[in-house]
Scaffold this motif. Structure first.
Motif, short mmCIF file in Angstrom:
data_model
loop_
_atom_site.label_atom_id
_atom_site.label_comp_id
_atom_site.label_asym_id
_atom_site.label_seq_id
_atom_site.Cartn_x
_atom_site.Cartn_y
_atom_site.Cartn_z
N LEU A 282 0.85 -1.20 0.00
CA LEU A 282 0.00 0.00 0.00
C LEU A 282 0.89 1.25 0.00
O LEU A 282 2.08 1.17 0.28
N ARG A 283 0.27 2.39 -0.28
CA ARG A 283 1.06 3.64 -0.38
C ARG A 283 1.20 4.27 1.01
O ARG A 283 0.82 5.42 1.23
N ILE A 284 1.75 3.49 1.95
CA ILE A 284 1.87 3.97 3.32
C ILE A 284 3.14 4.81 3.50
O ILE A 284 3.13 5.85 4.18
N GLY A 285 4.23 4.41 2.84
CA GLY A 285 5.46 5.20 2.90
C GLY A 285 5.22 6.61 2.37
O GLY A 285 5.66 7.60 2.97
N GLU A 286 4.49 6.70 1.26
CA GLU A 286 4.18 8.01 0.68
C GLU A 286 3.33 8.84 1.64
O GLU A 286 3.51 10.06 1.73
N LEU A 287 2.42 8.16 2.37
CA LEU A 287 1.58 8.86 3.34
C LEU A 287 2.44 9.47 4.45
O LEU A 287 2.31 10.65 4.79
N LEU A 288 3.36 8.65 5.01
CA LEU A 288 4.23 9.13 6.09
C LEU A 288 5.05 10.32 5.63
O LEU A 288 5.21 11.30 6.35
N GLN A 289 5.54 10.23 4.39
CA GLN A 289 6.36 11.32 3.87
C GLN A 289 5.55 12.62 3.74
O GLN A 289 6.02 13.70 4.10
N ARG A 290 4.31 12.48 3.23
CA ARG A 290 3.46 13.68 3.09
C ARG A 290 3.18 14.31 4.45
O ARG A 290 3.18 15.54 4.58
N VAL A 291 2.92 13.46 5.45
CA VAL A 291 2.58 13.98 6.78
C VAL A 291 3.81 14.65 7.39
O VAL A 291 3.72 15.72 8.01
N ARG A 292 5.00 14.04 7.18
CA ARG A 292 6.23 14.62 7.71
C ARG A 292 6.52 15.98 7.09
O ARG A 292 7.01 16.88 7.75
N GLU A 293 6.17 16.12 5.81
CA GLU A 293 6.46 17.38 5.12
C GLU A 293 5.54 18.51 5.55
O GLU A 293 5.86 19.69 5.36
N THR A 294 4.35 18.18 6.10
CA THR A 294 3.41 19.20 6.59
C THR A 294 3.12 18.92 8.05
O THR A 294 2.12 18.29 8.38
N PRO A 295 4.00 19.38 8.97
CA PRO A 295 3.77 19.07 10.39
C PRO A 295 2.45 19.66 10.86
O PRO A 295 2.02 20.72 10.37
N GLY A 296 1.80 18.97 11.81
CA GLY A 296 0.52 19.43 12.32
C GLY A 296 -0.66 19.02 11.48
O GLY A 296 -1.79 19.46 11.71
N THR A 297 -0.44 18.19 10.47
CA THR A 297 -1.53 17.70 9.63
C THR A 297 -2.53 16.89 10.44
O THR A 297 -2.14 16.17 11.37
N TYR B 260 -3.48 -0.18 11.97
CA TYR B 260 -2.06 -0.20 11.61
C TYR B 260 -1.58 1.22 11.31
O TYR B 260 -0.51 1.62 11.76
N LEU B 261 -2.39 1.99 10.57
CA LEU B 261 -1.98 3.35 10.21
C LEU B 261 -1.85 4.23 11.45
O LEU B 261 -0.91 5.03 11.55
N SER B 262 -2.78 4.10 12.42
CA SER B 262 -2.65 4.97 13.60
C SER B 262 -1.38 4.62 14.37
O SER B 262 -0.77 5.50 14.97
N GLU B 263 -0.98 3.35 14.35
CA GLU B 263 0.27 2.98 15.01
C GLU B 263 1.48 3.63 14.34
O GLU B 263 2.31 4.25 14.99
N VAL B 264 1.57 3.47 13.01
CA VAL B 264 2.77 4.01 12.34
C VAL B 264 2.72 5.54 12.30
O VAL B 264 3.77 6.19 12.29
N LEU B 265 1.52 6.14 12.36
CA LEU B 265 1.45 7.60 12.34
C LEU B 265 1.75 8.19 13.72
O LEU B 265 1.98 9.41 13.84
N ALA B 266 1.75 7.35 14.77
CA ALA B 266 2.03 7.84 16.12
C ALA B 266 3.43 8.43 16.22
O ALA B 266 3.69 9.32 17.04
N SER B 267 4.34 7.96 15.35
CA SER B 267 5.73 8.43 15.40
C SER B 267 5.89 9.79 14.71
O SER B 267 6.94 10.40 14.76
N VAL B 268 4.84 10.26 14.00
CA VAL B 268 4.94 11.50 13.24
C VAL B 268 4.06 12.54 13.94
O VAL B 268 3.04 12.19 14.54
N ALA B 269 4.44 13.81 13.83
CA ALA B 269 3.67 14.86 14.49
C ALA B 269 2.39 15.13 13.71
O ALA B 269 2.38 15.92 12.77
N CYS B 270 1.31 14.44 14.08
CA CYS B 270 0.03 14.67 13.41
C CYS B 270 -1.09 14.19 14.30
O CYS B 270 -0.88 13.43 15.25
#
Lengths: 199, 199
Positions: B125-140, B158-168
């Motif tokens: 799935l396009r999960i890596g691309e999602l993490l990158q987009r979120v990292r590029e726009t903090p506070g998303t 699964y997504l909420s787990e991997v997104l926990a490491s990013v500021a969003c």
């Protein structure tokens, strides 16, 4: 605020699919998305098949049946009885007769049936070609296999009149109860024809 | 004695049409004959639309929605809120949300949902691309809009787990009774979720 829609290419495809018989707006969208998304779909092969059909498939100049690049499958076949001609309305009427295996003569597709309401007159059908074929093979038997509705009957009557001037024997397919059909399902007209044609 | 059949070009077209969803052998034949015979049919335009779709329609490299020759209709649109990202499974999930008019942010199409049985793993799935987009726009704010079946829920978890490491901020679409739906039509799971989410 404009609503986001499919790209114009996709909308155009949906529009074309919607024009096909039996395909409504929702199934047109479903088919288009299948063609776009499903890895097993092959839109280019479908496009190629459509193109090949448009370019290669014509009506046989003699009998009017579909004819591909390899010629008319009926007219070119050896061992058919050229002295019996089965007159049908449409080229699509040939296959059910062929699949039944009961007829081994040649065909003549009229391209329709007489219908004053739809402005289909004798000159719109391939009647001149029929007369010419019959004249070229004296003693031909012509079987009128137009449909048994009002227009089909009128077409058959008209044909037997014009064929009377040519040396040929004209017959019409029998009408009556369909095989396996009980009396309770037969309409009045079918019943009256079954009585008329009793033997 | 060989049976007469359609020319090979017509049989090939029927075969391709039969592969479309919701089109059986009989309607494939009907559609093919319509395309061949009906003067209003336009097989070449359908072929052209198919070709244009195959060649021009791609997935937007950013959001994954369909993109024609004029670019991604969502990403290029002015006035969208780039700080809200709605994560959906398929590009086809974008249009129902857009048509409802309730969301004016951007999208991220995953290209599916986690499903061990169908061998769909996170790297498919396009999960890596999602993490990158979120990292590029903090506070998303990331809205997880995957479906509410087992695989959709697992994907959201699964997504909420991997997104926990990013500021969003991660939210999930509410589940409960559909609008206009009476209690008698609600299944047990919908009811239990409607009770859980009561407010």
């Amino acid at each position: 605020m404009t609503k986001v829609e499919y790209p114009s290419e996709v909308s155009a495809l949906i529009l074309e699919l919607k024009r096909l018989p039996g395909i409504g707006p929702r199934s047109a969208e479903r088919v288009a998305l299948h063609l776009l998304q499903d890895p097993r779909a092959s839109p280019l092969e479908l496009a190629g098949a459509l193109q090949a059909c448009s370019e290669m498939v014509k009506a046989c100049p003699l009998c009017g049946f579909f004819m591909g690049s390899s010629g008319c499958a009926v007219c070119r076949e050896q061992g058919r009885d050229g002295s019996i001609l089965c007159v049908v309305e449409q080229p699509t009427d040939v296959l059910p007769i062929e699949r039944s295996g009961v007829f081994r003569g040649l065909y003549h597709c009229l391209g329709g049936k007489l219908s004053p309401l739809d402005d289909v007159r004798p000159e719109d059908l391939r009647i001149g070609e029929l007369l010419q074929r019959v004249r070229e093979t004296p003693g031909t038997e012509v079987i009128l296999a137009t449909s048994s509705d009002v227009e089909g009957e009128a077409t058959a009557n008209y044909l037997s009149e014009v064929l009377a001037s040519v040396a040929c024997q004209v017959t019409r397919l029998a009408q009556g109860l369909p095989a396996g059909g009980g009396l309770e399902f037969a309409d009045e007209l079918t019943l009256s024809r079954a009585f008329e044609g009793r033997r």
